[in-house]
Design an enzyme around this catalytic site. Structure first.
Site, PDB file in Angstrom:
ATOM      1  N   LYS A   1       2.054  -3.926   6.547  1.00  0.00           N
ATOM      2  CA  LYS A   1       2.499  -3.791   5.148  1.00  0.00           C
ATOM      3  C   LYS A   1       3.994  -3.482   5.105  1.00  0.00           C
ATOM      4  O   LYS A   1       4.744  -4.056   4.309  1.00  0.00           O
ATOM      5  CB  LYS A   1       1.707  -2.693   4.430  1.00  0.00           C
ATOM      6  CG  LYS A   1       0.224  -2.996   4.273  1.00  0.00           C
ATOM      7  CD  LYS A   1      -0.026  -4.236   3.428  1.00  0.00           C
ATOM      8  CE  LYS A   1      -1.477  -4.620   3.317  1.00  0.00           C
ATOM      9  NZ  LYS A   1      -1.705  -5.962   2.760  1.00  0.00           N
TER      10      LYS A   1
ATOM     11  N   SER B   1       0.836  -1.204   0.000  1.00  0.00           N
ATOM     12  CA  SER B   1       0.000   0.000   0.000  1.00  0.00           C
ATOM     13  C   SER B   1       0.865   1.246   0.000  1.00  0.00           C
ATOM     14  O   SER B   1       1.972   1.254   0.555  1.00  0.00           O
ATOM     15  CB  SER B   1      -0.868  -0.030   1.261  1.00  0.00           C
ATOM     16  OG  SER B   1      -1.466   1.223   1.488  1.00  0.00           O
TER      17      SER B   1
ATOM     18  N   TYR C   1      -2.200  -1.836  10.933  1.00  0.00           N
ATOM     19  CA  TYR C   1      -2.430  -2.297   9.554  1.00  0.00           C
ATOM     20  C   TYR C   1      -1.264  -1.846   8.664  1.00  0.00           C
ATOM     21  O   TYR C   1      -0.660  -2.643   7.951  1.00  0.00           O
ATOM     22  CB  TYR C   1      -3.758  -1.752   9.013  1.00  0.00           C
ATOM     23  CG  TYR C   1      -3.805  -1.717   7.508  1.00  0.00           C
ATOM     24  CD1 TYR C   1      -4.031  -2.873   6.772  1.00  0.00           C
ATOM     25  CD2 TYR C   1      -3.574  -0.523   6.809  1.00  0.00           C
ATOM     26  CE1 TYR C   1      -4.036  -2.839   5.381  1.00  0.00           C
ATOM     27  CE2 TYR C   1      -3.577  -0.487   5.435  1.00  0.00           C
ATOM     28  CZ  TYR C   1      -3.805  -1.642   4.725  1.00  0.00           C
ATOM     29  OH  TYR C   1      -3.790  -1.606   3.357  1.00  0.00           O
TER      30      TYR C   1
END
Ligand code: UD1
Length: 342
Positions: free
Chosen positions: A154, A125, A150
């Protein structure tokens, strides 16, 4: 007809990628635990491509099941790994869920390939850039400390993948850094299915337009941007799906950049929240009810991607613009309103 394992293939981006893999001549095999997806999407995929893809329901966090599945499918040549938890707010409230789900599945998959060559495409992302110092942001921009568990999954996953690609010879890896995926397949048979109240802009817009939500709240109107609202690089989910096919193809040819590589997947254009609303109003032919509200904690002010590397080295470029994104998102919202899946 190489077999490509698509983890999370019933989900939003996964389902569109299954369709594009099939269109490109691959045989997609789906593994999904259905924790945040609806099995009826498999029938919807069948309506689009004319065949029902092979589907296995299990949790990749289960090391035994993952190992036996991989051992039983020696003809899988590539993996596109979507399966992960992805709600930013939930990750702040329940970080262990995120570290558990997002890392165990990744490690179990990688471990199952210690003895064999594998092409691996990872869903990353643009969140790894945080608030970039220079726009458009390139792949070589510094990775900034994540503002949510979150985002941290990544960043750490990218580090794990780079180390693994460097340490062993058999992993060929590409991490795709998505900007803001929106829109739906042109058939309107698959699209985003948010759970509960949508946290992301586009599903909130379409649900407001259909009457499921009273009005959209625009988070902040005095940011240092031309119209005061935040700017993002929205990318049509079908273009994004095609970027995965391009990544698999590059890995099959042999990536001259080496065993680990990252690419931005966006259009290279930034649109403000107010511009996105205008584009939606144009596509739907109706005004959208919205009001301004306070800024959302942790929001990036503005980010859009430099997509030169993707276009020259991945051989992929976004073809669909903001109008197609909005029109397809709206067509899908109307379809799912009239044809609920459950
Ligand atoms: C967020 C995550 C990103 C993640 C992505 C998953 C952050 C900082 N980023 O992206 O890491 O990959 O979701 O899809 O959390 N907006 C409104 N009203 C709304 C909803 C959104 O004004 O009701 C605005 C936001 O302030 C933002 C833009 O719309 O400017 C896009 O928001 P959203 O769709 O949530 O995506 P991101 O925050 O960019």
């Amino acid at each position: 007809m190489s077999k490509i394992l698509v983890t999370g293939g019933i989900g939003y981006i996964g389902s569109h990628t299954v369709v594009e893999l099939y269109n490109a001549g691959y045989t997609p095999i789906i593994v999904d635990n259905l924790s945040n997806s609806n099995i009826k999407i498999l029938d919807q995929i069948e309506k689009i491509i004319g065949v029902k893809p092979e589907f296995h329901q299990f949790d990749l966090c289960d090391i035994q099941q993952t190992a036996s599945f991989i051992a039983a499918n020696p003809d899988i040549t590539g993996i596109i790994h979507f399966a992960a938890s992805k709600a930013v707010g939930e990750s702040v409230a329940d970080p262990l869920k995120y570290y558990h789900n997002n890392f165990f599945s990744l490690i179990n998959l990688l471990n199952a390939y210690r003895e064999k060559e594998i092409n691996f495409v990872f869903s990353s992302s643009c969140t790894v850039y945080g608030e970039p110092d220079i726009l458009p942001v390139t792949e070589s921009a510094p990775v900034k400390k994540a503002t949510s568990p979150y985002g941290n999954t990544k960043q750490i996953a990218e580090e794990i993948l780079e180390e693994i690609a460097g340490a062993y010879g058999n992993y060929n890896i590409i991490a795709l850094r998505y900007f803001n995926p929106v829109g739906a397949h042109q058939s309107a048979l698959i699209g985003e299915l948010p759970n509960g109240v949508p946290q992301n802009l586009l599903p909130f817009i379409t649900q407001t337009a259909i009457g499921k939500r009273e009005k959209l709240t625009v988070f902040g109107n005095d940011y240092d941007t031309p119209d005061g609202s935040c700017i993002r690089d929205y990318i049509h989910v079908v273009d994004l799906a095609k970027a995965h096919v391009a990544a698999i193809k590059l890995l099959e040819r042999g990536n001259p950049n080496g065993k680990y590589d990252v690419f931005n997947v966006g259009t290279g254009n930034g649109y403000s929240v107010l511009e996105a609303i205008k584009a939606f109003e144009k596509a739907s032919g109706q005004p959208l009810k919205y009001e301004f509200g306070p800024k959302r904690d942790g929001d990036i002010i503005q980010v859009w991607g430099d997509v030169n590397k993707s276009s020259t080295e991945l051989g992929w470029k976004a073809e669909l613009g903001i109008d197609e994104m909005m029109a397809s998102a709206w067509a899908w919202e109307k379809y799912i309103h009239e044809n609920p899946l459950d």
